[in-house]
Design an enzyme around this catalytic site. Structure first.
Site, PDB file in Angstrom:
ATOM      1  N   ARG A  57       0.840  -1.215   0.000  1.00  0.00           N
ATOM      2  CA  ARG A  57       0.000   0.000   0.000  1.00  0.00           C
ATOM      3  C   ARG A  57       0.871   1.260   0.000  1.00  0.00           C
ATOM      4  O   ARG A  57       0.577   2.248  -0.651  1.00  0.00           O
ATOM      5  CB  ARG A  57      -0.902   0.057   1.245  1.00  0.00           C
ATOM      6  CG  ARG A  57      -1.717  -1.164   1.575  1.00  0.00           C
ATOM      7  CD  ARG A  57      -3.054  -1.132   0.880  1.00  0.00           C
ATOM      8  NE  ARG A  57      -2.941  -1.634  -0.473  1.00  0.00           N
ATOM      9  CZ  ARG A  57      -2.800  -2.930  -0.792  1.00  0.00           C
ATOM     10  NH1 ARG A  57      -2.740  -3.860   0.114  1.00  0.00           N
ATOM     11  NH2 ARG A  57      -2.716  -3.288  -2.062  1.00  0.00           N
ATOM     12  N   HIS A 105      -7.678   7.249  10.613  1.00  0.00           N
ATOM     13  CA  HIS A 105      -7.261   5.844  10.631  1.00  0.00           C
ATOM     14  C   HIS A 105      -5.755   5.671  10.457  1.00  0.00           C
ATOM     15  O   HIS A 105      -5.299   4.612  10.048  1.00  0.00           O
ATOM     16  CB  HIS A 105      -8.022   5.061   9.541  1.00  0.00           C
ATOM     17  CG  HIS A 105      -9.480   4.936   9.836  1.00  0.00           C
ATOM     18  ND1 HIS A 105     -10.428   4.645   8.883  1.00  0.00           N
ATOM     19  CD2 HIS A 105     -10.166   5.067  11.009  1.00  0.00           C
ATOM     20  CE1 HIS A 105     -11.639   4.605   9.451  1.00  0.00           C
ATOM     21  NE2 HIS A 105     -11.492   4.869  10.731  1.00  0.00           N
TER      22      HIS A 105
HETATM   23  P1  OAD Z   1     -15.034   2.058   1.005  1.00  0.00           P
HETATM   24  O1  OAD Z   1     -14.282   1.206   0.058  1.00  0.00           O
HETATM   25  O2  OAD Z   1     -15.883   1.402   2.029  1.00  0.00           O
HETATM   26  O3  OAD Z   1     -15.974   3.059   0.190  1.00  0.00           O
HETATM   27  C1  OAD Z   1     -15.484   3.787  -0.902  1.00  0.00           C
HETATM   28  C2  OAD Z   1     -16.559   4.686  -1.427  1.00  0.00           C
HETATM   29  O4  OAD Z   1     -15.992   5.406  -2.495  1.00  0.00           O
HETATM   30  C3  OAD Z   1     -17.798   3.946  -1.958  1.00  0.00           C
HETATM   31  O5  OAD Z   1     -18.975   4.541  -1.467  1.00  0.00           O
HETATM   32  C4  OAD Z   1     -17.674   4.121  -3.478  1.00  0.00           C
HETATM   33  O6  OAD Z   1     -18.947   4.232  -4.126  1.00  0.00           O
HETATM   34  C5  OAD Z   1     -16.939   5.443  -3.567  1.00  0.00           C
HETATM   35  N1  OAD Z   1     -16.191   5.671  -4.812  1.00  0.00           N
HETATM   36  C6  OAD Z   1     -15.689   4.782  -5.698  1.00  0.00           C
HETATM   37  N2  OAD Z   1     -15.075   5.420  -6.721  1.00  0.00           N
HETATM   38  C7  OAD Z   1     -15.196   6.747  -6.484  1.00  0.00           C
HETATM   39  C8  OAD Z   1     -14.771   7.927  -7.163  1.00  0.00           C
HETATM   40  N3  OAD Z   1     -14.083   7.890  -8.304  1.00  0.00           N
HETATM   41  N4  OAD Z   1     -15.080   9.114  -6.612  1.00  0.00           N
HETATM   42  C9  OAD Z   1     -15.775   9.190  -5.446  1.00  0.00           C
HETATM   43  N5  OAD Z   1     -16.200   8.121  -4.757  1.00  0.00           N
HETATM   44  C10 OAD Z   1     -15.905   6.911  -5.263  1.00  0.00           C
HETATM   45  O7  OAD Z   1     -13.951   3.045   1.668  1.00  0.00           O
HETATM   46  P2  OAD Z   1     -14.085   3.932   2.994  1.00  0.00           P
HETATM   47  O8  OAD Z   1     -15.482   4.329   3.229  1.00  0.00           O
HETATM   48  O9  OAD Z   1     -13.046   4.966   2.923  1.00  0.00           O
HETATM   49  O10 OAD Z   1     -10.249   1.504   7.473  1.00  0.00           O
HETATM   50  O11 OAD Z   1     -13.666   2.859   4.079  1.00  0.00           O
HETATM   51  C11 OAD Z   1     -13.636   3.233   5.420  1.00  0.00           C
HETATM   52  C12 OAD Z   1     -12.565   2.460   6.153  1.00  0.00           C
HETATM   53  O12 OAD Z   1     -12.733   1.047   5.893  1.00  0.00           O
HETATM   54  C13 OAD Z   1     -11.167   2.728   5.661  1.00  0.00           C
HETATM   55  O13 OAD Z   1     -10.595   3.868   6.257  1.00  0.00           O
HETATM   56  C14 OAD Z   1     -10.424   1.487   6.069  1.00  0.00           C
HETATM   57  C15 OAD Z   1     -11.440   0.470   5.616  1.00  0.00           C
HETATM   58  O14 OAD Z   1     -11.392  -0.769   6.184  1.00  0.00           O
HETATM   59  C16 OAD Z   1      -9.285   0.798   8.057  1.00  0.00           C
HETATM   60  O15 OAD Z   1      -8.505   0.091   7.426  1.00  0.00           O
HETATM   61  C17 OAD Z   1      -9.238   0.956   9.548  1.00  0.00           C
END
Ligand code: OAD
Length: 228
Positions: A57, A105
């Protein structure tokens, strides 16, 4: 005095920089089990596997560049007092030039002592290897908040959210708590926007203006809305 704009970002804002999101088709958690690489138990069981996961990563983060969405948030600093709360461990907000970034995080470009999270180090090499130790003489681990660990910056994030005149959510599925609760801390008259191509399927309460676009396209629309 400038109005306060608080932005809450997730993996989606870095997707157009080439960094994978976590959930959904081809997301990181499709290829790895959270329990194997992102928990204190995983670290105890197989630290080499955990280090490898974050070493990959980190390399990808270093190779990536901030995109137009990161840059648009910097441009908004001319008009607003902008504070960013990010769940992302990459440094793309900082490299774009955002002045205030709070990581919920952790940060991939830092290491911490596996004995005490108070000992944090900027990484000089891209990798943490078995045998790399902190000043206490114990193995270094990634400076990442793993599942099951406390979120040290949560209270600061909540306090920032409470003072927002405008709150913008970008690219997060809002599936991970306690971060996903932040929206509850906005003032009743705060304007709330959500940018995500899957905006329709993201459950949020209260009045939220959804922009169902990618981060770069959605930010163009938002900049128009907020600066006209
Ligand atoms: P997710 O992978 O859960 O969600 C990503 C979001 O980005 C989704 O709602 C997609 O629809 C959206 N997405 C995809 N492509 C996009 C684009 N081009 N522009 C805008 N949005 C887009 O990721 P997070 O919500 O960040 O934590 O995940 C939260 C936490 O879960 C992370 O910080 C990590 C993970 O496990 C830890 O590792 C502690």
């Amino acid at each position: 005095m400038k109005k306060k704009l608080v932005v809450f970002t997730g993996a989606g804002i870095s997707a157009e920089s080439g960094l994978k999101t976590f959930r959904g088709d081809d997301g990181l958690w499709e290829g790895y089990r959270v329990e194997d690489v992102a928990t204190p138990e995983a670290w105890k069981k197989d630290p080499a596997l955990v280090l490898d996961f974050y070493n990959i990563r980190r390399k990808q983060c270093i190779a990536a560049q901030p995109n137009l969405a990161h840059h648009a948030l910097v441009a908004l600093e001319k008009h607003y007092d902008v504070q960013i709360i990010t769940q992302n461990v990459d440094d793309l907000h900082e490299r774009a030039g955002s002045r205030e970034v709070l990581h919920l995080h952790g940060e991939i470009l830092k290491a911490q002592s596996s004995l005490s999270p108070r000992f944090v180090y900027q990484l000089e090499n891209a990798a943490i290897n078995i045998g790399d130790v902190c000043e206490l003489g114990t193995q270094l681990r990634p400076h990442i908040v793993w599942f099951g660990e406390a979120v040290p910056n949560l209270e600061r994030a909540e306090a920032m959210t409470e003072t927002a005149d405008v709150f913008v959510v970008i690219g997060t599925s809002l599936k991970v708590y306690p971060a996903a609760n932040l929206l509850q801390f906005t003032k009743s008259d705060c304007l709330v926007y959500l940018i995500d191509p899957n905006a329709a399927s993201i459950q949020v309460s209260g009045k939220v203006h959804k922009i169902a676009k990618s981060a770069t396209e959605g930010m163009q629309e938002l900049v128009d809305l907020l600066t006209k």
